[in-house]
Design an enzyme around this catalytic site. Structure first.
Site, PDB file in Angstrom:
ATOM      1  N   GLN A  54       0.670  -1.168  -0.032  1.00  0.00           N
ATOM      2  CA  GLN A  54      -0.065  -0.055  -0.198  1.00  0.00           C
ATOM      3  C   GLN A  54       0.638   1.300   0.042  1.00  0.00           C
ATOM      4  O   GLN A  54       0.274   2.307  -0.252  1.00  0.00           O
ATOM      5  CB  GLN A  54      -1.019  -0.060   1.052  1.00  0.00           C
ATOM      6  CG  GLN A  54      -1.938  -1.191   1.190  1.00  0.00           C
ATOM      7  CD  GLN A  54      -2.950  -1.158   2.220  1.00  0.00           C
ATOM      8  OE1 GLN A  54      -2.655  -1.820   3.252  1.00  0.00           O
ATOM      9  NE2 GLN A  54      -4.117  -0.687   2.137  1.00  0.00           N
ATOM     10  N   HIS A  74      -1.502  -4.964 -13.597  1.00  0.00           N
ATOM     11  CA  HIS A  74      -0.983  -4.787 -14.685  1.00  0.00           C
ATOM     12  C   HIS A  74      -1.922  -5.265 -15.756  1.00  0.00           C
ATOM     13  O   HIS A  74      -2.041  -4.785 -17.061  1.00  0.00           O
ATOM     14  CB  HIS A  74       0.557  -5.125 -14.789  1.00  0.00           C
ATOM     15  CG  HIS A  74       1.352  -4.288 -13.955  1.00  0.00           C
ATOM     16  ND1 HIS A  74       2.630  -4.664 -13.565  1.00  0.00           N
ATOM     17  CD2 HIS A  74       1.109  -2.987 -13.505  1.00  0.00           C
ATOM     18  CE1 HIS A  74       3.218  -3.914 -12.810  1.00  0.00           C
ATOM     19  NE2 HIS A  74       2.258  -2.673 -12.843  1.00  0.00           N
ATOM     20  N   ASP A  87       2.533   0.763  -8.549  1.00  0.00           N
ATOM     21  CA  ASP A  87       3.869   0.768  -8.931  1.00  0.00           C
ATOM     22  C   ASP A  87       4.296   1.888  -8.387  1.00  0.00           C
ATOM     23  O   ASP A  87       5.959   1.787  -8.072  1.00  0.00           O
ATOM     24  CB  ASP A  87       3.714   1.174 -10.554  1.00  0.00           C
ATOM     25  CG  ASP A  87       3.298   0.180 -11.379  1.00  0.00           C
ATOM     26  OD1 ASP A  87       2.861  -1.048 -10.822  1.00  0.00           O
ATOM     27  OD2 ASP A  87       3.249   0.243 -12.502  1.00  0.00           O
ATOM     28  N   ARG A 112       4.040  -0.306  13.016  1.00  0.00           N
ATOM     29  CA  ARG A 112       3.505  -1.746  12.334  1.00  0.00           C
ATOM     30  C   ARG A 112       3.765  -1.586  10.967  1.00  0.00           C
ATOM     31  O   ARG A 112       3.263  -0.668  10.103  1.00  0.00           O
ATOM     32  CB  ARG A 112       2.017  -2.110  12.989  1.00  0.00           C
ATOM     33  CG  ARG A 112       1.856  -3.499  12.107  1.00  0.00           C
ATOM     34  CD  ARG A 112       0.376  -3.825  12.695  1.00  0.00           C
ATOM     35  NE  ARG A 112      -0.107  -5.047  12.010  1.00  0.00           N
ATOM     36  CZ  ARG A 112      -1.086  -5.149  10.924  1.00  0.00           C
ATOM     37  NH1 ARG A 112      -1.626  -3.870  10.680  1.00  0.00           N
ATOM     38  NH2 ARG A 112      -1.646  -6.012  10.379  1.00  0.00           N
ATOM     39  N   HIS A 157       1.120  -9.666   4.133  1.00  0.00           N
ATOM     40  CA  HIS A 157      -0.132  -8.574   4.072  1.00  0.00           C
ATOM     41  C   HIS A 157      -0.474  -8.693   2.738  1.00  0.00           C
ATOM     42  O   HIS A 157      -0.568  -7.701   2.000  1.00  0.00           O
ATOM     43  CB  HIS A 157       0.445  -7.285   4.742  1.00  0.00           C
ATOM     44  CG  HIS A 157      -0.700  -6.187   4.919  1.00  0.00           C
ATOM     45  ND1 HIS A 157      -0.719  -6.102   6.251  1.00  0.00           N
ATOM     46  CD2 HIS A 157      -1.855  -6.033   4.440  1.00  0.00           C
ATOM     47  CE1 HIS A 157      -1.816  -5.182   6.422  1.00  0.00           C
ATOM     48  NE2 HIS A 157      -2.391  -5.228   5.089  1.00  0.00           N
ATOM     49  N   ASN A 201      -1.897 -11.044   8.031  1.00  0.00           N
ATOM     50  CA  ASN A 201      -2.967  -9.917   8.245  1.00  0.00           C
ATOM     51  C   ASN A 201      -4.197 -10.498   7.679  1.00  0.00           C
ATOM     52  O   ASN A 201      -4.430 -10.834   6.452  1.00  0.00           O
ATOM     53  CB  ASN A 201      -2.360  -8.838   7.593  1.00  0.00           C
ATOM     54  CG  ASN A 201      -3.296  -7.694   7.485  1.00  0.00           C
ATOM     55  OD1 ASN A 201      -3.422  -7.248   8.954  1.00  0.00           O
ATOM     56  ND2 ASN A 201      -4.080  -7.227   6.603  1.00  0.00           N
ATOM     57  N   GLU A 202      -5.051 -10.425   8.285  1.00  0.00           N
ATOM     58  CA  GLU A 202      -6.494 -10.468   8.063  1.00  0.00           C
ATOM     59  C   GLU A 202      -6.713 -11.689   6.800  1.00  0.00           C
ATOM     60  O   GLU A 202      -7.360 -11.262   5.922  1.00  0.00           O
ATOM     61  CB  GLU A 202      -7.090  -9.132   7.507  1.00  0.00           C
ATOM     62  CG  GLU A 202      -7.112  -8.175   8.405  1.00  0.00           C
ATOM     63  CD  GLU A 202      -7.959  -6.823   7.695  1.00  0.00           C
ATOM     64  OE1 GLU A 202      -8.517  -6.901   6.615  1.00  0.00           O
ATOM     65  OE2 GLU A 202      -7.786  -5.622   8.413  1.00  0.00           O
ATOM     66  N   ASN A 345      -8.127  -6.220  13.936  1.00  0.00           N
ATOM     67  CA  ASN A 345      -8.172  -5.082  13.134  1.00  0.00           C
ATOM     68  C   ASN A 345      -9.516  -4.703  13.307  1.00  0.00           C
ATOM     69  O   ASN A 345     -10.542  -5.946  13.002  1.00  0.00           O
ATOM     70  CB  ASN A 345      -7.756  -5.334  11.641  1.00  0.00           C
ATOM     71  CG  ASN A 345      -6.031  -5.288  11.580  1.00  0.00           C
ATOM     72  OD1 ASN A 345      -5.479  -5.214  12.573  1.00  0.00           O
ATOM     73  ND2 ASN A 345      -5.595  -5.555  10.446  1.00  0.00           N
ATOM     74  N   TYR A 347     -12.962  -2.002  12.083  1.00  0.00           N
ATOM     75  CA  TYR A 347     -13.180  -0.767  11.557  1.00  0.00           C
ATOM     76  C   TYR A 347     -14.619  -0.195  11.905  1.00  0.00           C
ATOM     77  O   TYR A 347     -14.918   0.909  12.067  1.00  0.00           O
ATOM     78  CB  TYR A 347     -12.947  -0.685  10.099  1.00  0.00           C
ATOM     79  CG  TYR A 347     -11.457  -0.625   9.986  1.00  0.00           C
ATOM     80  CD1 TYR A 347     -10.769   0.411   9.624  1.00  0.00           C
ATOM     81  CD2 TYR A 347     -10.766  -2.011   9.527  1.00  0.00           C
ATOM     82  CE1 TYR A 347      -9.419   0.693   9.347  1.00  0.00           C
ATOM     83  CE2 TYR A 347      -9.278  -1.983   9.494  1.00  0.00           C
ATOM     84  CZ  TYR A 347      -8.770  -0.543   9.086  1.00  0.00           C
ATOM     85  OH  TYR A 347      -7.480  -0.662   9.123  1.00  0.00           O
ATOM     86  N   GLU A 416      -5.315  -2.720  13.993  1.00  0.00           N
ATOM     87  CA  GLU A 416      -5.514  -1.644  12.959  1.00  0.00           C
ATOM     88  C   GLU A 416      -6.851  -1.225  13.445  1.00  0.00           C
ATOM     89  O   GLU A 416      -7.646  -1.731  13.949  1.00  0.00           O
ATOM     90  CB  GLU A 416      -5.783  -2.147  11.430  1.00  0.00           C
ATOM     91  CG  GLU A 416      -4.492  -2.469  10.839  1.00  0.00           C
ATOM     92  CD  GLU A 416      -4.728  -3.054   9.446  1.00  0.00           C
ATOM     93  OE1 GLU A 416      -5.755  -2.774   8.851  1.00  0.00           O
ATOM     94  OE2 GLU A 416      -3.974  -3.716   8.709  1.00  0.00           O
TER      95      GLU A 416
END
Ligand SMILES: *[C@@H]1O[C@H](CO)[C@@H](O)[C@H](O)[C@H]1NC(C)=O
Ligand SMILES: *[C@@H]1O[C@H](CO)[C@@H](O)[C@H](O)[C@H]1NC(C)=O
Ligand SMILES: *[C@@H]1O[C@H](CO)[C@@H](O)[C@H](O)[C@H]1NC(C)=O
Ligand SMILES: *[C@@H]1O[C@H](CO)[C@@H](O)[C@H](O)[C@H]1NC(C)=O
Length: 522
Positions: A54, A74, A87, A112, A157, A201-202, A345, A347, A416
Site C-alpha cells: 500500500q 497490470h 507501481d 507496524r 499482508h 494480516n486479516e 483489526n 473498523y 488496525e
C-alpha cells in the site's frame, strides 16, 4: 498550516462534532478541560500501521519480483475504481526516512509494517535471497531503532509472489512449506532486530474477497470452496511458522510472534429477537471464530457451529464431503496456543438479522453458509468509503466478545483501527472517530477488564487502498498523489493522536483548543 481560516472552520464544525458524540452516548468528560476520565497505562503500546504494497511502490526496483497485486493490476487496469496500481504508491521505497520522521512526530514508540515477500524472495522460493531487498528492510529497521521506534513486522499482508499463485496460492497445501521457508529466511536475516512478528494480516478478508469473491486479488470467485481452502492452509502455515520461531529462533532472539485477525462488530438488528441474536453470534463465529477458535480456544479446532453448519449444508447440496477441510488431531494440537497475542483489526459494525437458509440452494458460498442478513444502520455516520459507518460501541462489543471467548490471559493488541473520509486536512470526522473509538477501548479495559495492551492507528498516510485505489483516504498524513514528490502533510488527526499519546488521555475538546496550540509544533 495552522492558519486562522482553519481555526474558523474548526469552530464551525464543533456543532456537528458534538452532535456525533451525543448520538453515540459519550459523556465521558470529567472536567472543563475535556480530558477523558480514564487513561492509558504508561506501558500501553501506541503505534501506527502501514503495509508494504500500500505504500512502497518500487515494484520492479532493487531485484524485487512480482506479487499477485503487481501482476493482476497490470493485466486488469480496470480492477481498481480509479484505474490505478501500486507501481509508485506513496513511494516509500525511496521516502522511508521521511515516513519514519513522521512516525516519530506522532510520539508513538511502535511502527507496524509488512515485508514484501517478493522483495526478499523474488520468485517466492528460498533458493535465491535478494540482497538488495534485505538491505532495504534493514535500513528501515535501523532508522526506526535510531529514532527509538520499535518495528512490529507482518510477514504476509496479501502480496503473494506471483509464481506461488500460479500453483494455486493459499489453496495449495504446499504453501505451508513455502511460507515456512520464507519465514525461516526472514527470521534469520532480521531476527536480531525484530522482536515482534505477526505471521499474517486479516486472513478472513484475504480469503473471502480474494478466493471466495473477486473484490480482492487473486479474484478467484470460487465461492464456498476457495475461501475455506485458503483459510485452512493459511491457518496451518501460521502454526508451522509459529513453531519454527518458537523452536529455532525464540531461544536466542527472544521475541514474540502472533497473528492479526479482523472482524466487524455484529449488532443484532432487533435485540429482543432471539433469531437476530443468534444471527449476530453466527456471523462472528463464521468471520472471526473460524480463525480464532483453532488458535486461542482451549479446545482448538474450528468452532462446532461452523463445522456442523458447513458440513450439513455441503451434504444437503449433494457433495460427498464437507467443503470445509478437516484438521488432523496433530494439526489441532499444533494450532492451539500458536500465538503470543491476539492481533485484531476493527473498523465498523453492521446490523445482523436471520436469513433462513434454503436447504436446496445449490450454489455454495460463505454468505449462504453464514445465513445472515447484513445491513448498515442509516443512523450511523459514514464519513468516507461506503462500507464504513461509525459506531464506537461496536469496538467495545468486539473486545468483550474476544475476551469472553478466549479469556483474559491472552493480550489483545489492536493492530488496525481507523476511518476514511474525503481527504480533508482538517479531518474532524477522523479526530472524532479516534477519540470515540479509543474511549470505548478505555471502557473495555477499565470497566470490562479486557486485557488490551496496544493500539495501532490505520494508517500513517493516505495510501493505495486495494480496489479503491487512491480514492479512499485513511491517513493521519495527507499525501499529494499528483506530485512526483508525494508530499506528506499532517492532518488535524495527526496532532490529535500525538496529544493522546503524550497525555495518555483523550482530549474531547481538542479542536476547541487549537488557537492555544498555534505555536506548538508536532
Ligand atoms: C468515567 O465516565 C464514565 C461515563 O460517564 C463512567 O461510567 C465512569 O464511572 C467514569 N469513571 C471514572 C473513573 O470516573
Ligand atoms: C446439522 O445437522 C444435524 C443433523 O441433522 C443437526 O442435529 C444439527 O443441529 C445441524 N447443525 C447445524 C449447525 O446446523
Ligand atoms: C425475528 O426476526 C425474524 C427475521 O430476522 C422474523 O422473521 C421474526 O418474525 C422475528 N421474530 C419476532 C418474535 O419478532
Ligand atoms: C489531482 O488533481 C486533480 C485536480 O486538482 C484532482 O481532481 C485529483 O483528484 C487529484 N488526484 C489525486 C490522485 O490526488
Amino acid at each position: 498550516m495552522r492558519s486562522s481560516s482553519r481555526v474558523a472552520q474548526s469552530r464551525a464544525c464543533l456543532a456537528s462534532l458534538s452532535l456525533l458524540c451525543l448520538a453515540q452516548g459519550v459523556s465521558a468528560l470529567v472536567d472543563s478541560s475535556g480530558l477523558s476520565n480514564y487513561s492509558f497505562p504508561e506501558d500501553f503500546i501506541f503505534g501506527v500501521a502501514t503495509a508494504a504494497f500500500q505504500i512502497e511502490g518500487g515494484w520492479n526496483i532493487g531485484g524485487k519480483g512480482e506479487s499477485i497485486w503487481d501482476t493482476y493490476l497490470h493485466k486488469h487496469p480496470d480492477f481498481t475504481i480509479d484505474g490505478s496500481n501500486g507501481d509508485v504508491a506513496t513511494d516509500s521505497y525511496h521516502k522511508y526516512k521521511s515516513d519514519i520522521s513522521n512516525v516519530k512526530s506522532l510520539g508513538v514508540k511502535y511502527y507496524r509494517m509488512s515485508i514484501s515477500w517478493s522483495r526478499i524472495l523474488p520468485k517466492g522460493y528460498d533458493n535465491f535471497v535478494n540482497k538488495d531487498g534485505v538491505r532495504y528492510y534493514r535500513s528501515i529497521f535501523k532508522e526506526l531503532l535510531k529514532e527509538n521506534i520499535t518495528p512490529v513486522v507482518t510477514l504476509f499482508h496479501w502480496d503473494l509472489p506471483t509464481p506461488l499463485m500460479d500453483l494455486g496460492g493459499w489453496s495449495n497445501p504446499k504453501m505451508v512449506d513455502y511460507f515456512e521457508d520464507y519465514a525461516n529466511i526472514v527470521f534469520t536475516v532480521f531476527g536480531d532486530i525484530i522482536k515482534t512478528w505477526a505471521t499474517m494480516n486479516e486472513p478472513h478478508q484475504h480469503c473471502y474477497n480474494g478466493y471466495g469473491g473477486d473484490n480482492f486479488v487473486p479474484a478467484l470467485m470460487s465461492g464456498g470452496f476457495g475461501e475455506y481452502l485458503c483459510a485452512h492452509y493459511m491457518l496451518l502455515a501460521h502454526s508451522r511458522v509459529y513453531h519454527l520461531y518458537d523452536k529455532k529462533f525464540r531461544p536466542h532472539q527472544k521475541g514474540k510472534i502472533g497473528i492479526t485477525l479482523d472482524a466487524f462488530w455484529a449488532e443484532p438488528k432487533d435485540k429482543s429477537n432471539h433469531s437476530d441474536l443468534l444471527a449476530a453470534e453466527r456471523y462472528l463465529q463464521m468471520h472471526l471464530g473460524i480463525f480464532a477458535h483453532p488458535i486461542y480456544s482451549l479446545k482448538g479446532d474450528y468452532p462446532d457451529l461452523v463445522r456442523e453448519r458447513i458440513d450439513n449444508l455441503s451434504i444437503s447440496q449433494g457433495y460427498t464431503r464437507s467443503r470445509l477441510p478437516y484438521f488432523s488431531r496433530k494439526e489441532i494440537d499444533l494450532l492451539r496456543g500458536s500465538s503470543d497475542f491476539f492481533g485484531i483489526n476493527h473498523y465498523t459494525s453492521y446490523l445482523m438479522s436471520d436469513m433462513p437458509i434454503d436447504i436446496d440452494y445449490r450454489i455454495p458460498s460463505w454468505d449462504h453458509d453464514t445465513g445472515v442478513l447484513i445491513e448498515q444502520n442509516p443512523k450511523w455516520p459514514k464519513p468516507g468509503v461506503d462500507w464504513l459507518t461509525v459506531y464506537p460501541p461496536g469496538f467495545r462489543g468486539l473486545l468483550n466478545w474476544i475476551t469472553k471467548n478466549y479469556g483474559k490471559k491472552i493480550p489483545i493488541i489492536v493492530t488496525e483501527n481507523g476511518v476514511s473520509d474525503l481527504g480533508e486536512i482538517n479531518d474532524y470526522a477522523r479526530v472524532s472517530y479516534y477519540n470515540n473509538y479509543l474511549y470505548q477501548l478505555l471502557l473495555a479495559m477499565h470497566e470490562d477488564g479486557c486485557n488490551i495492551q496496544g493500539y495501532f492507528a490505520w494508517t500513517l498516510m493516505d495510501d493505495f487502498e486495494w480496489k479503491d485505489g487512491y480514492t479512499v483516504k485513511f491517513g493521519l498524513f495527507h499525501v499529494d498523489f499528483n506530485s512526483t514528490e508525494r508530499t506528506r502533510i499532517p492532518k488535524l488527526s495527526a496532532f490529535n493522536y500525538a496529544e493522546i499519546v503524550r497525555k495518555r488521555r483523550i482530549n474531547f475538546k481538542y479542536i476547541e483548543t487549537i488557537p492555544s496550540l498555534q505555536s506548538n509544533r508536532l
